[in-house]
Design a protein around this motif. Structure first.
Motif, short mmCIF file in Angstrom:
data_model
loop_
_atom_site.label_atom_id
_atom_site.label_comp_id
_atom_site.label_asym_id
_atom_site.label_seq_id
_atom_site.Cartn_x
_atom_site.Cartn_y
_atom_site.Cartn_z
N GLN A 1 38.30 42.93 32.70
CA GLN A 1 38.80 42.21 31.73
C GLN A 1 40.22 41.77 32.23
OE1 GLN A 1 36.45 44.28 28.25
NE2 GLN A 1 38.37 43.49 27.72
N LEU B 1 39.97 38.94 34.78
CA LEU B 1 39.65 37.89 34.22
C LEU B 1 40.82 37.37 33.46
CD1 LEU B 1 36.08 38.55 32.95
CD2 LEU B 1 36.72 36.99 34.89
N ALA B 2 41.70 38.03 33.02
CA ALA B 2 42.77 37.48 32.06
C ALA B 2 43.71 36.92 33.23
CB ALA B 2 43.60 38.68 31.18
N LEU C 1 42.93 35.90 36.25
CA LEU C 1 42.33 34.39 36.66
C LEU C 1 42.39 33.45 35.65
CD1 LEU C 1 39.42 35.91 38.72
CD2 LEU C 1 41.59 35.18 39.70
N ARG C 2 42.28 33.53 34.31
CA ARG C 2 42.33 32.54 33.56
C ARG C 2 43.80 32.04 33.51
NH1 ARG C 2 38.79 35.93 30.25
NH2 ARG C 2 40.41 37.03 29.56
N ARG C 3 44.74 33.01 33.91
CA ARG C 3 46.11 32.44 33.64
C ARG C 3 46.46 31.85 34.87
NH1 ARG C 3 45.35 35.92 30.25
NH2 ARG C 3 46.44 36.29 28.24
N LYS C 4 45.71 31.89 35.90
CA LYS C 4 45.83 31.36 37.38
C LYS C 4 46.98 32.05 38.02
CE LYS C 4 43.48 27.30 36.17
NZ LYS C 4 43.33 25.82 36.04
#
Length: 103
Positions: free
Chosen positions: A14, A17-18, A20-23
């Protein structure tokens, strides 16, 4: 403990993923958290030997997700039940001079 290991793995996933979502790159997050990239990698793998302080630093580096740590054990249903079982209700004796006195 197998269940705890699975929870840490899920938490690491998690966190990854957080990020990666924020790039955000691993290097940038590690720098913001003042940890090495290897420690960040260990966190994202759910490693149990990494300190909770490092986990918190990474969550903070992900734009303030460290406040989620306050949710840990917030609603402790089992603890509350155990506490309630230990609470005893005291029975009061009737006051003197009431209608129920048998003097």
């Amino acid at each position: 403990m197998p269940k705890t290991h699975m929870i840490l793995e899920q938490m690491g996933e998690q966190i990854k993923l957080a990020r990666l979502r924020r790039k955000l790159s691993a290097g940038l997050v590690a720098e913001r958290a003042s940890i090495s990239r290897q420690t960040l990698h260990s966190i994202e793998q759910g490693c149990s030997t990494v300190s909770i302080g490092s986990y918190a630093a990474v969550l903070h580096a992900l734009n303030g997700l460290d406040s989620d740590l306050l949710l840990i054990a917030k609603d402790d249903a089992l603890g509350r039940k155990l506490q309630d079982l230990q609470l005893s209700t005291r029975k009061r004796a009737p006051k003197k001079g009431t209608l129920y006195d048998s003097d």
